[in-house]
Design a protein around this motif. Structure first.
Motif, PDB file in Angstrom:
ATOM      1  N   TRP A  96       0.860  -1.205   0.000  1.00  0.00           N
ATOM      2  CA  TRP A  96       0.000   0.000   0.000  1.00  0.00           C
ATOM      3  C   TRP A  96       0.887   1.242   0.000  1.00  0.00           C
ATOM      4  O   TRP A  96       0.611   2.190  -0.724  1.00  0.00           O
ATOM      5  CB  TRP A  96      -0.939   0.019   1.224  1.00  0.00           C
ATOM      6  N   ARG A  97       1.962   1.216   0.823  1.00  0.00           N
ATOM      7  CA  ARG A  97       2.860   2.402   0.861  1.00  0.00           C
ATOM      8  C   ARG A  97       3.565   2.577  -0.478  1.00  0.00           C
ATOM      9  O   ARG A  97       3.683   3.685  -0.986  1.00  0.00           O
ATOM     10  CB  ARG A  97       3.884   2.264   1.986  1.00  0.00           C
ATOM     11  N   GLU A  98       4.002   1.455  -1.082  1.00  0.00           N
ATOM     12  CA  GLU A  98       4.704   1.563  -2.377  1.00  0.00           C
ATOM     13  C   GLU A  98       3.790   2.140  -3.454  1.00  0.00           C
ATOM     14  O   GLU A  98       4.255   2.771  -4.393  1.00  0.00           O
ATOM     15  CB  GLU A  98       5.221   0.181  -2.821  1.00  0.00           C
ATOM     16  N   SER A  99       2.474   1.901  -3.320  1.00  0.00           N
ATOM     17  CA  SER A  99       1.558   2.417  -4.342  1.00  0.00           C
ATOM     18  C   SER A  99       1.185   3.877  -4.060  1.00  0.00           C
ATOM     19  O   SER A  99       0.351   4.447  -4.755  1.00  0.00           O
ATOM     20  CB  SER A  99       0.300   1.552  -4.422  1.00  0.00           C
ATOM     21  N   GLY A 100       1.773   4.448  -3.015  1.00  0.00           N
ATOM     22  CA  GLY A 100       1.526   5.869  -2.717  1.00  0.00           C
ATOM     23  C   GLY A 100       0.536   6.098  -1.595  1.00  0.00           C
ATOM     24  O   GLY A 100       0.273   7.242  -1.223  1.00  0.00           O
ATOM     25  N   GLY A 101      -0.042   5.024  -1.063  1.00  0.00           N
ATOM     26  CA  GLY A 101      -1.032   5.172   0.000  1.00  0.00           C
ATOM     27  C   GLY A 101      -0.399   5.158   1.384  1.00  0.00           C
ATOM     28  O   GLY A 101       0.814   5.027   1.530  1.00  0.00           O
ATOM     29  N   GLU A 102      -1.237   5.269   2.395  1.00  0.00           N
ATOM     30  CA  GLU A 102      -0.766   5.231   3.790  1.00  0.00           C
ATOM     31  C   GLU A 102      -1.782   4.433   4.603  1.00  0.00           C
ATOM     32  O   GLU A 102      -2.874   4.927   4.894  1.00  0.00           O
ATOM     33  CB  GLU A 102      -0.607   6.654   4.335  1.00  0.00           C
ATOM     34  N   PRO A 103      -1.409   3.183   4.973  1.00  0.00           N
ATOM     35  CA  PRO A 103      -2.357   2.320   5.690  1.00  0.00           C
ATOM     36  C   PRO A 103      -2.907   2.961   6.960  1.00  0.00           C
ATOM     37  O   PRO A 103      -4.074   2.754   7.279  1.00  0.00           O
ATOM     38  CB  PRO A 103      -1.521   1.079   6.034  1.00  0.00           C
ATOM     39  N   ASP A 104      -2.086   3.749   7.675  1.00  0.00           N
ATOM     40  CA  ASP A 104      -2.573   4.343   8.934  1.00  0.00           C
ATOM     41  C   ASP A 104      -3.051   5.781   8.725  1.00  0.00           C
ATOM     42  O   ASP A 104      -2.919   6.642   9.601  1.00  0.00           O
ATOM     43  CB  ASP A 104      -1.470   4.293   9.998  1.00  0.00           C
ATOM     44  N   GLY A 105      -3.660   6.019   7.575  1.00  0.00           N
ATOM     45  CA  GLY A 105      -4.010   7.378   7.158  1.00  0.00           C
ATOM     46  C   GLY A 105      -4.906   8.139   8.114  1.00  0.00           C
ATOM     47  O   GLY A 105      -4.844   9.374   8.185  1.00  0.00           O
ATOM     48  N   ALA A 106      -5.761   7.433   8.873  1.00  0.00           N
ATOM     49  CA  ALA A 106      -6.723   8.139   9.740  1.00  0.00           C
ATOM     50  C   ALA A 106      -6.039   9.009  10.780  1.00  0.00           C
ATOM     51  O   ALA A 106      -6.595  10.014  11.223  1.00  0.00           O
ATOM     52  CB  ALA A 106      -7.632   7.133  10.441  1.00  0.00           C
ATOM     53  N   ILE A 107      -4.827   8.611  11.151  1.00  0.00           N
ATOM     54  CA  ILE A 107      -4.094   9.350  12.183  1.00  0.00           C
ATOM     55  C   ILE A 107      -3.889  10.809  11.770  1.00  0.00           C
ATOM     56  O   ILE A 107      -3.860  11.706  12.609  1.00  0.00           O
ATOM     57  CB  ILE A 107      -2.722   8.656  12.420  1.00  0.00           C
ATOM     58  N   GLN A 108      -3.718  11.024  10.463  1.00  0.00           N
ATOM     59  CA  GLN A 108      -3.448  12.391   9.999  1.00  0.00           C
ATOM     60  C   GLN A 108      -4.720  13.216   9.811  1.00  0.00           C
ATOM     61  O   GLN A 108      -4.650  14.425   9.597  1.00  0.00           O
ATOM     62  CB  GLN A 108      -2.693  12.318   8.680  1.00  0.00           C
ATOM     63  N   LEU A 109      -5.878  12.553   9.850  1.00  0.00           N
ATOM     64  CA  LEU A 109      -7.113  13.275   9.507  1.00  0.00           C
ATOM     65  C   LEU A 109      -7.463  14.436  10.451  1.00  0.00           C
ATOM     66  O   LEU A 109      -7.812  15.517   9.958  1.00  0.00           O
ATOM     67  CB  LEU A 109      -8.291  12.299   9.406  1.00  0.00           C
ATOM     68  N   PRO A 110      -7.377  14.268  11.777  1.00  0.00           N
ATOM     69  CA  PRO A 110      -7.764  15.402  12.626  1.00  0.00           C
ATOM     70  C   PRO A 110      -6.970  16.664  12.297  1.00  0.00           C
ATOM     71  O   PRO A 110      -7.541  17.754  12.186  1.00  0.00           O
ATOM     72  CB  PRO A 110      -7.480  14.888  14.042  1.00  0.00           C
ATOM     73  N   GLY A 111      -5.678  16.521  12.088  1.00  0.00           N
ATOM     74  CA  GLY A 111      -4.850  17.680  11.744  1.00  0.00           C
ATOM     75  C   GLY A 111      -5.275  18.269  10.406  1.00  0.00           C
ATOM     76  O   GLY A 111      -5.485  19.488  10.291  1.00  0.00           O
ATOM     77  N   LEU A 112      -5.432  17.413   9.398  1.00  0.00           N
ATOM     78  CA  LEU A 112      -5.790  17.899   8.059  1.00  0.00           C
ATOM     79  C   LEU A 112      -7.175  18.542   8.058  1.00  0.00           C
ATOM     80  O   LEU A 112      -7.395  19.558   7.403  1.00  0.00           O
ATOM     81  CB  LEU A 112      -5.763  16.736   7.046  1.00  0.00           C
ATOM     82  N   LEU A 113      -8.095  17.949   8.802  1.00  0.00           N
ATOM     83  CA  LEU A 113      -9.455  18.508   8.853  1.00  0.00           C
ATOM     84  C   LEU A 113      -9.427  19.890   9.508  1.00  0.00           C
ATOM     85  O   LEU A 113     -10.055  20.828   9.024  1.00  0.00           O
ATOM     86  CB  LEU A 113     -10.393  17.554   9.604  1.00  0.00           C
ATOM     87  N   GLY A 114      -8.653  20.017  10.579  1.00  0.00           N
ATOM     88  CA  GLY A 114      -8.529  21.305  11.263  1.00  0.00           C
ATOM     89  C   GLY A 114      -7.973  22.377  10.323  1.00  0.00           C
ATOM     90  O   GLY A 114      -8.448  23.515  10.318  1.00  0.00           O
ATOM     91  N   GLU A 115      -6.992  21.990   9.516  1.00  0.00           N
ATOM     92  CA  GLU A 115      -6.379  22.973   8.591  1.00  0.00           C
ATOM     93  C   GLU A 115      -7.328  23.384   7.473  1.00  0.00           C
ATOM     94  O   GLU A 115      -7.092  24.355   6.786  1.00  0.00           O
ATOM     95  CB  GLU A 115      -5.132  22.355   7.933  1.00  0.00           C
TER      96      GLU A 115
END
Ligand code: SAM
Length: 271
Positions: free
Chosen positions: A174-193
């Motif tokens: 998944w990481r090699e294809s450009g994704g991030e398996p633990d992506g939810a962790i970044q969501l609160p920060g991104l949503l706030g921005e």
């Protein structure tokens, strides 16, 4: 057909069926989440990365003819499957847009809700997706996510070393294809921005017995993704057989349990 090849899990018939099973297994959790978030008759819902639209169909039935579901998806195979179901069920309130979430703008609309499940792990720029979502979601609308937060929680008790090796291939591919398996962790920060305020975050993790319906979700993922890993030359048949044997041994062991990959449910309101 680049979009079909680009998606790390594939868009073939087996994946289509697997997504259906996954949706049925998760349906009680999802229906409860949608109710808590306030989805009801007459609402307009954007389904971001809808796949073959198993959630879109349930949403279309919930919001009814006075509401609307707008499904965004890149795969033509998945879109064809969704169109077929909409025709068969005479659902006229589903609009489908074939688009790549990473390219161009998302369609504007007077959405009340956005629903995004198991997509953040597969797009190669999560912040771009949340920026685009922030740009089109109206003030007071609500974005709901069900996304993986810590994929390594997926393990068996007693431990199955072959499953853990398989899980590491999943994470790596998944990481090699450009994704991030633990992506939810970044969501609160991104949503706030991007102008959202978090209403709630709820972890969903289950400890399953082989006889539980939900066991079938990771078990069928193992089977379809082993085939995918063989096809791409990542593993050989011997490796796949060892994983299958380990899973079969757990299924015969009355003391075996499976902990599922952590899914974070994030509900956020656009300010
Ligand atoms: C694991 S599936 C989940 C599908 C659906 N949300 C569900 O819960 O059943 C991930 C979906 O995201 C779609 N997807 C991944 N990257 C995409 C992109 N850049 N643009 C549009 N769709 C994308 C895939 O085609 C696939 O249908």
């Amino acid at each position: 057909m680049a979009a079909e090849r680009d998606y790390v899990l594939g868009t073939h018939e087996e994946e289509l069926a697997r997504l259906g099973l996954q949706h049925r297994v998760w349906r009680p959790v999802v229906l409860d989440c949608w109710q808590r978030a306030g989805i009801t008759v007459g609402k307009r819902v954007l389904d971001v990365g809808a796949g073959p639209g198993y959630a879109s169909i349930d949403l279309a039935e919930i919001v009814g003819p006075t509401g609307e579901v707008v499904a965004l998806e890149r795969s033509q195979n998945f879109i064809r499957a969704l169109e077929t179901i909409c025709r068969a069920r005479s659902l006229a309130n589903v609009k489908i847009h074939e688009l790549d979430l990473m390219k161009g703008d998302l369609p504007k609309g007077d959405y009340d809700f956005a629903w995004c499940r198991w997509v953040i792990s597969f797009v190669n720029d999560q912040s771009l997706l949340i920026e685009k979502l922030g740009a089109i979601m109206p003030k007071g609308s609500v974005a709901i996510f069900h996304e993986y937060g810590h994929y390594e929680t997926w393990r068996f008790l007693p431990r199955l070393p072959m499953q853990e090796r398989f899980r590491e291939h999943v994470i790596a591919t998944w990481r090699e294809s450009g994704g991030e398996p633990d992506g939810a962790i970044q969501l609160p920060g991104l949503l706030g921005e991007n102008g959202f305020v978090i209403r709630s975050i709820r972890p969903h993790i289950f400890c399953l017995r082989p006889s539980d319906y939900m066991w079938q979700w990771p078990a069928t993922f193992i089977e379809t993704y082993l085939e995918r890993l063989i096809e791409t030359g990542r593993i050989d048949h011997k490796f796949a057989e060892q994983v299958r044997t380990a899973l079969a041994s757990a299924e015969k062991n009355p003391n075996a349990r499976m902990l599922t990959p952590l899914v974070l449910e994030i509900i956020a309101e656009k300010l």
